[in-house]
Write a protein that holds these residues in place. Structure first.
Motif, short mmCIF file in Angstrom:
data_model
loop_
_atom_site.label_atom_id
_atom_site.label_comp_id
_atom_site.label_asym_id
_atom_site.label_seq_id
_atom_site.Cartn_x
_atom_site.Cartn_y
_atom_site.Cartn_z
N ARG A 147 0.83 -1.17 0.00
CA ARG A 147 0.00 0.00 0.00
C ARG A 147 0.87 1.23 0.00
O ARG A 147 2.01 1.18 0.41
CB ARG A 147 -0.85 0.08 1.27
N LYS A 188 -14.27 18.37 1.75
CA LYS A 188 -12.89 18.30 2.22
C LYS A 188 -12.52 19.52 3.05
O LYS A 188 -11.58 19.50 3.79
CB LYS A 188 -11.95 18.17 1.03
N GLY A 240 -5.89 8.33 5.76
CA GLY A 240 -6.32 9.30 4.76
C GLY A 240 -6.68 10.61 5.42
O GLY A 240 -6.40 10.81 6.60
N THR A 241 -7.28 11.48 4.67
CA THR A 241 -7.65 12.78 5.20
C THR A 241 -8.70 12.64 6.29
O THR A 241 -8.67 13.31 7.31
CB THR A 241 -8.26 13.64 4.06
N TYR A 242 -9.63 11.73 6.07
CA TYR A 242 -10.78 11.67 6.94
C TYR A 242 -10.80 10.49 7.90
O TYR A 242 -11.70 10.36 8.71
CB TYR A 242 -12.08 11.73 6.13
N GLY A 243 -9.83 9.62 7.79
CA GLY A 243 -9.87 8.51 8.71
C GLY A 243 -8.61 7.69 8.69
O GLY A 243 -7.87 7.67 7.72
N VAL A 245 -7.15 3.94 8.87
CA VAL A 245 -7.69 2.61 8.58
C VAL A 245 -6.79 1.55 9.19
O VAL A 245 -5.57 1.56 9.01
CB VAL A 245 -7.84 2.40 7.06
N LYS A 260 -12.20 1.63 9.76
CA LYS A 260 -11.88 3.02 9.44
C LYS A 260 -12.37 3.92 10.57
O LYS A 260 -13.56 4.02 10.82
CB LYS A 260 -12.51 3.44 8.11
N GLU A 307 -15.21 -4.82 4.90
CA GLU A 307 -14.51 -6.01 4.43
C GLU A 307 -13.06 -5.60 4.16
O GLU A 307 -12.79 -4.47 3.73
CB GLU A 307 -15.13 -6.57 3.15
N VAL A 309 -9.68 -5.59 2.19
CA VAL A 309 -9.24 -5.81 0.81
C VAL A 309 -7.73 -5.63 0.76
O VAL A 309 -7.20 -4.61 1.23
CB VAL A 309 -9.95 -4.83 -0.16
N GLU A 312 -4.26 -1.91 -2.67
CA GLU A 312 -4.75 -0.66 -3.24
C GLU A 312 -4.22 -0.63 -4.67
O GLU A 312 -3.03 -0.92 -4.89
CB GLU A 312 -4.17 0.49 -2.42
N SER A 356 -6.08 5.31 -6.22
CA SER A 356 -5.86 5.06 -4.79
C SER A 356 -7.17 4.83 -4.05
O SER A 356 -7.15 4.48 -2.87
CB SER A 356 -5.06 6.20 -4.15
N ASP A 370 -13.64 4.72 -0.29
CA ASP A 370 -13.59 6.14 0.04
C ASP A 370 -14.75 6.94 -0.55
O ASP A 370 -14.63 7.58 -1.60
CB ASP A 370 -12.25 6.75 -0.40
N1 LIG Z 1 -11.69 -1.91 3.27
C1 LIG Z 1 -10.39 -1.66 3.20
N2 LIG Z 1 -9.51 -2.68 3.19
C2 LIG Z 1 -8.19 -2.43 3.14
N3 LIG Z 1 -7.65 -1.20 3.05
C3 LIG Z 1 -8.49 -0.15 3.04
C4 LIG Z 1 -9.90 -0.32 3.11
N4 LIG Z 1 -10.47 0.90 3.06
C5 LIG Z 1 -9.48 1.77 2.97
N5 LIG Z 1 -8.29 1.17 2.96
C6 LIG Z 1 -6.96 1.80 2.86
O1 LIG Z 1 -6.95 3.01 3.59
C7 LIG Z 1 -6.71 4.10 2.71
C8 LIG Z 1 -7.48 5.30 3.19
O2 LIG Z 1 -8.87 4.97 3.17
P1 LIG Z 1 -9.92 6.01 2.63
O3 LIG Z 1 -9.51 6.42 1.24
O4 LIG Z 1 -11.27 5.43 2.79
O5 LIG Z 1 -9.70 7.17 3.70
P2 LIG Z 1 -9.82 8.74 3.49
O6 LIG Z 1 -9.46 9.36 4.78
O7 LIG Z 1 -11.17 9.05 3.00
O8 LIG Z 1 -8.72 8.97 2.39
P3 LIG Z 1 -8.47 10.22 1.44
O9 LIG Z 1 -7.41 11.05 2.09
O10 LIG Z 1 -7.99 9.59 0.14
O11 LIG Z 1 -9.76 10.94 1.28
C9 LIG Z 1 -7.09 3.60 1.31
O12 LIG Z 1 -6.43 4.29 0.28
C10 LIG Z 1 -6.66 2.14 1.42
O13 LIG Z 1 -5.26 2.01 1.22
#
Ligand SMILES: Nc1ncnc2c1ncn2[C@@H]1O[C@H](COP(=O)(O)OP(=O)(O)OP(=O)(O)O)[C@@H](O)[C@H]1O
Length: 540
Positions: A147, A188, A240-243, A245, A260, A307, A309, A312, A356, A370
């Motif tokens: 990742r 955002k 990520g920006t919002y969470g 994981v 998340k 779930e 996964v 990425e 991504s 996301d």
């Molecule tokens: N269900 C999942 N299984 C495995 N990895 C995951 C899963 N969901 C998210 N991830 C990983 O976590 C990362 C961040 O998740 P996500 O994009 O949902 O968060 P975000 O805070 O919204 O990110 P962004 O900054 O892109 O908006 C993903 O790019 C992925 O690598």
């Protein structure tokens, strides 16, 4: 104020006490079911957004106690929806003004998660009421997943799954707005904007609801949220920006999941609305190409259980020695289009499709994740913020500042993703909006009124652009001796239709799925991808 004007919303209600909780709001429908009114233990909490917008939460006294305890334990009021005592004097003043406008004991039409437009069993709204109211690669080593790793300030820090057995049933809504107002969240940036609201749109939208309900299960959140204690956290996957994981294991079933955690620190005033929107949308959607949210769990934080996964797509592309073959790309794009069609059939725009945000499991299944920028949309279109979609995948109409856009923006992103999978590098990697437009025009030619009616009226089209011609086929030739990604006639036709300037003419997900590229002979769907992953040492 127009008496019948109402906002389009799909509030989440997590109601552990089996009481239906609604948010009173001005100009809503009057009481029709008095017996349902006045749940005795309800408290009305309000929360004020950055722009002074009032958000109302309905919670029970028990929950309020739980939230206050949890806030105390967390030592951080941001971790929870604000209780009244957490509001500043200015906010309280505004709150009281707003509350003064709300009629007590009124019944409102609220869509419960199980009666939302996406619910399976019952999609008819019910009358209910309330009395108050830059990235590096990270190898996790565990299953060899690769990742990209985002900024990682809390890496290695164990998350405290030691919170209160609280929580949180909240219903969110907003007050209704004056005649020409409605609200659009620039997610955002946590902004709230007031834009034109069209009553006809709402009516039209309601008519779409029945046919828009997906034929899938809905999540019953009436039983309340389980605790995150049910999961053993294994390691942090990404932030990520919002969470943040995490990879975790269900203590009961041993199932590996992704947790998340909703980041509260970005939210100055209570529970992040973008997260509510993401949860609301994700728990309602169920499709093989969309990451499945199993449940929402809480301690002092809120977590989405998804779930797990393994990969990425962006991370995979980065480490691959050879780009995906045309057949492999076909297999991936087919799955992506199926997911996007499902979203659009259900009136959801993803608005952040990029490599991504696409996950791939070891069995070759692609999953869209996301949904932080996603939103419901209606017909006719209203105005939305153009500040959506990562720059490289952003449709030209957005770059040129349109506020009236629709599912075509996601289709442009699909085109960019298809090109990236073939070339192993982003198609248009601009560093600014202007450079992004320049890169697009150099590859696809400079648009004009003839090929894109309405182009010259777009806010960003005032600039005189240099005339360029279309050179896309040179980037994706049918035969190549120079190592350029080759693309068949049909494949190139689909790519061109995805990357069509005029949004009205851009191919839809439904039409793309019927494109001859997918119906030539091939491929034994996930087989190809599975083989590819196997050849890279990943065995599902
Ligand atoms: N269900 C999942 N299984 C495995 N990895 C995951 C899963 N969901 C998210 N991830 C990983 O976590 C990362 C961040 O998740 P996500 O994009 O949902 O968060 P975000 O805070 O919204 O990110 P962004 O900054 O892109 O908006 C993903 O790019 C992925 O690598």
């Amino acid at each position: 104020m127009h008496p019948e004007k109402k906002r389009k919303l799909t509030p989440i209600i997590w109601d552990r006490d089996d009481k239906e909780v609604g948010i009173s709001s001005k100009n809503r429908i009057s009481s029709k079911s008095p017996s349902l009114c006045s749940p005795p233990s309800l408290q009305k909490l309000t929360n004020i957004s950055a722009d002074g917008d009032v958000i109302m939460y309905a919670i029970t006294n028990t929950q309020l106690r739980g939230m206050q305890m949890a806030a105390g334990a967390a030592g951080n009021s941001e971790a929870l929806p604000n209780s009244p005592s957490l509001l500043s004097p200015k906010q309280c003043r505004r709150t009281n003004e707003e509350l003064g406008e709300v009629e007590d004991n009124e019944c409102i039409e609220v869509r419960h998660i199980s009666t939302s437009r996406w619910a399976l069993m019952d999609n008819s709204p019910r009358e209910i009421c309330s009395d108050n109211t830059g990235d590096t690669l990270l190898n996790t080593h565990e299953s060899g997943e690769l990742r990209r790793e985002g900024s990682d300030s809390s890496r290695g820090k164990s998350s405290s799954f030691d919170g209160q057995d609280s929580f949180m049933e909240l219903a969110t809504s907003r007050r209704d707005y004056s005649e020409n107002d409605t609200m659009e969240i620039d997610e955002k940036h946590d902004e709230v904007r007031h834009l034109d609201w069209d009553l006809e749109e709402e009516e039209e939208f309601s008519r779409f609801e029945e046919r828009a309900a997906p034929k899938s299960r809905s999540m019953n959140m009436l039983q309340g949220c389980r605790s995150v204690f049910n999961y053993e956290k294994l390691n942090k996957i990404n932030e990520g920006t919002y969470g943040v994981v995490y990879k975790a294991r269900d203590k009961e079933t041993e199932e590996i999941v992704a947790l998340k955690k909703v980041k509260m620190s970005l939210e100055r005033e209570g529970f992040p609305l973008t997260s509510l929107r993401e949860i609301n949308i994700l728990v309602s959607l169920h499709h093989p190409s969309i990451v499945d949210v199993k449940e929402v769990v809480v301690d002092k934080d809120v977590f989405m259980v998804m779930e797990y996964v393994e990969h990425e797509l962006k991370g995979l592309i980065d480490i691959m020695k050879q780009p995906f073959s045309e057949k492999e790309v076909k297999c991936l794009i087919l799955q992506l289009l199926e997911g996007v069609k499902y979203l659009h059939d259900n009136w959801v725009l993803h608005r952040d499709l990029k490599t991504s945000n696409l996950l791939l499991n070891n069995r070759g299944k692609l999953k869209i994740c996301d949904f932080g920028l996603s939103r419901q949309y209606g017909s006719p279109l209203k105005t939305y913020t153009p500040l959506v979609v990562a720059l490289w995948y952003r449709a030209p109409e957005l770059l040129l500042g349109t506020k009236h856009y629709s599912s075509a923006i996601d289709m442009w992103s699909v085109g960019c993703i298809m090109a990236e999978l073939l070339a192993k590098q982003p198609l248009f990697n601009g560093k600014s909006e202007l450079e992004q437009l320049d890169k697009i025009f150099r590859a696809l030619g400079t648009p004009n009124e003839a090929i894109w009616p309405g182009f010259s009226k777009l806010p960003g089209a005032k600039v005189k652009f240099v005339k360029q011609s279309n050179t896309l086929r040179e980037k994706f030739p049918a035969i190549s001796f120079k190592g350029s990604p080759v693309l068949s006639e049909q494949g190139f036709d689909l790519l061109s239709q995805l990357l069509t300037y005029y949004p009205e003419k851009r191919i839809t997900a439904e039409a793309a799925l019927k494109h001859s590229w997918f119906h030539k002979e091939e491929p034994s769907i996930e087989e190809l991808i599975r083989n590819r992953l196997k050849s890279m040492g990943y065995d599902g």
